[in-house]
Enzyme design. Structure first.
Site, PDB file in Angstrom:
ATOM      1  N   GLU A 220       0.830  -1.198   0.000  1.00  0.00           N
ATOM      2  CA  GLU A 220       0.000   0.000   0.000  1.00  0.00           C
ATOM      3  C   GLU A 220       0.871   1.258   0.000  1.00  0.00           C
ATOM      4  OE1 GLU A 220      -2.737   0.021   3.288  1.00  0.00           O
ATOM      5  OE2 GLU A 220      -3.570  -1.922   2.740  1.00  0.00           O
TER       6      GLU A 220
ATOM      7  N   GLU B  97      -8.627   1.516  -4.582  1.00  0.00           N
ATOM      8  CA  GLU B  97      -9.649   1.305  -3.542  1.00  0.00           C
ATOM      9  C   GLU B  97     -10.365   2.609  -3.230  1.00  0.00           C
ATOM     10  OE1 GLU B  97      -8.463  -0.870  -0.034  1.00  0.00           O
ATOM     11  OE2 GLU B  97     -10.401  -0.525   0.927  1.00  0.00           O
TER      12      GLU B  97
HETATM   13  O1  KIV Z   1      -6.493  -6.797   2.377  1.00  0.00           O
HETATM   14  C1  KIV Z   1      -7.446  -6.556   1.599  1.00  0.00           C
HETATM   15  O2  KIV Z   1      -8.531  -7.138   1.704  1.00  0.00           O
HETATM   16  C2  KIV Z   1      -7.249  -5.569   0.556  1.00  0.00           C
HETATM   17  C3  KIV Z   1      -8.405  -5.322  -0.369  1.00  0.00           C
HETATM   18  C4  KIV Z   1      -9.229  -4.219   0.140  1.00  0.00           C
HETATM   19  C5  KIV Z   1      -7.969  -5.082  -1.744  1.00  0.00           C
HETATM   20  O3  KIV Z   1      -6.212  -4.989   0.444  1.00  0.00           O
END
Ligand code: KIV
Length: 276
Positions: free
Chosen positions: A113, A178
């Site tokens: 991320e 997202e």
């Molecule tokens: O960990 C997760 O579920 C995610 C999704 C929101 C893509 O990163």
């Protein structure tokens, strides 16, 4: 045929939607693989969905490895993606070491991320030939669990578009969008060569991802998701029925039990008597 990154990129070129679901355990992995899901994804959402943590920030490398190993055993064909948990990718050396741990345990790629601050990390992983999926917009490891929509202002829209391009240039092979407005997700999807995978990001991404618990109806419901089953209700009903049947003596029945042959039972009883 085992799905690889070339296959996923070819789906984008052919405008075939890429299907992605989160997965945390072996039986669900077997079912997702049997259903021909393209990417089975061990997300750090395992923390809030399975482990009872308050946020993704509590998830550790050990947690991720434990669930990755279970999912790995159930996947034959799908591309297996795993999340780098909170603070596991703070610098290139740490990120490469942790990503290699995942690869050694069967992952095909890692997801991380963040925005442009993650460009050096994506570059370092790519130099080590580790496939990376970037993730922008709402990022729970940075923004926490309360999600707001991104890409609503001109400044933020420009930033998202530029960030997506910078991550692609750094070597990202996929990118999760997202909670981004549909219009800006569409521009990013049209701008990038790599596939975009949307969650709460509208209809024009190259693929969609949902959290398996949201699909099955476990826990709370979200606007961006769709419940295809009411697992909470089904599970609760099964638990109540089991409790009732045990209390009533209706379970187990003869169909659920094993027997010893009558002649052998007679010998056991005779032996018991002789022992008294
Ligand atoms: O960990 C997760 O579920 C995610 C999704 C929101 C893509 O990163």
């Amino acid at each position: 045929m085992k799905k690889d990154i070339t296959y996923l990129h070819s789906k984008k070129k052919q405008h075939q939607p890429i299907t992605v679901l989160t997965c945390y355990d072996y039986p669900t992995a077997c079912l997702q693989d049997d259903a021909n899901i393209d990417i089975v994804f061990v997300g750090d959402s395992v923390g809030t969905n399975i482990l009872g943590y308050k946020s993704e920030m509590e998830v550790t490398m050990a947690d991720m490895l434990h669930h990755l190993k279970a999912v790995r055993r159930g996947v034959t064909y799908a591309y297996l993606l795993v999340d780098m948990p909170y603070a596991s990718d703070q610098n290139s050396k740490q990120a490469v070491a942790n990503a290699n741990l995942f690869l050694d345990n069967g992952a095909d790629a890692v997801k991380l991320e963040g925005g442009t601050e993650k460009v050096p990390i994506v570059t370092a992983l790519t130099e080590q030939e580790i496939d990376v999926c970037a993730h922008i917009g709402h990022t729970p490891q940075i923004h926490g669990t309360r999600a707001s929509t991104h890409g609503k202002t001109v400044a933020n829209a420009k930033e998202l578009i530029q960030t997506a391009s910078a991550l692609e240039d750094a070597g990202a092979k996929l990118i999760v969008l997202e909670k981004i407005t549909e219009e800006i997700s569409r521009i990013i999807t049209d701008t990038l060569d790599i596939p975009t995978i949307g969650i709460g990001a509208g209809r024009y991404c190259d693929g969609q991802v949902l959290v398996i618990n949201d699909v099955l109806g476990i826990g709370t419901s979200f606007r961006h998701a769709k419940r295809y089953q009411d697992y909470n209700q089904l599970t609760f009903e099964a638990i109540c029925q089991y409790k009732q049947e045990v209390q009533n003596g209706d379970f187990p029945t003869d169909a659920n039990v094993a027997h010893i042959a009558t002649d052998k039972l007679a010998r056991v009883q005779k032996w018991l008597e002789s022992e008294r």
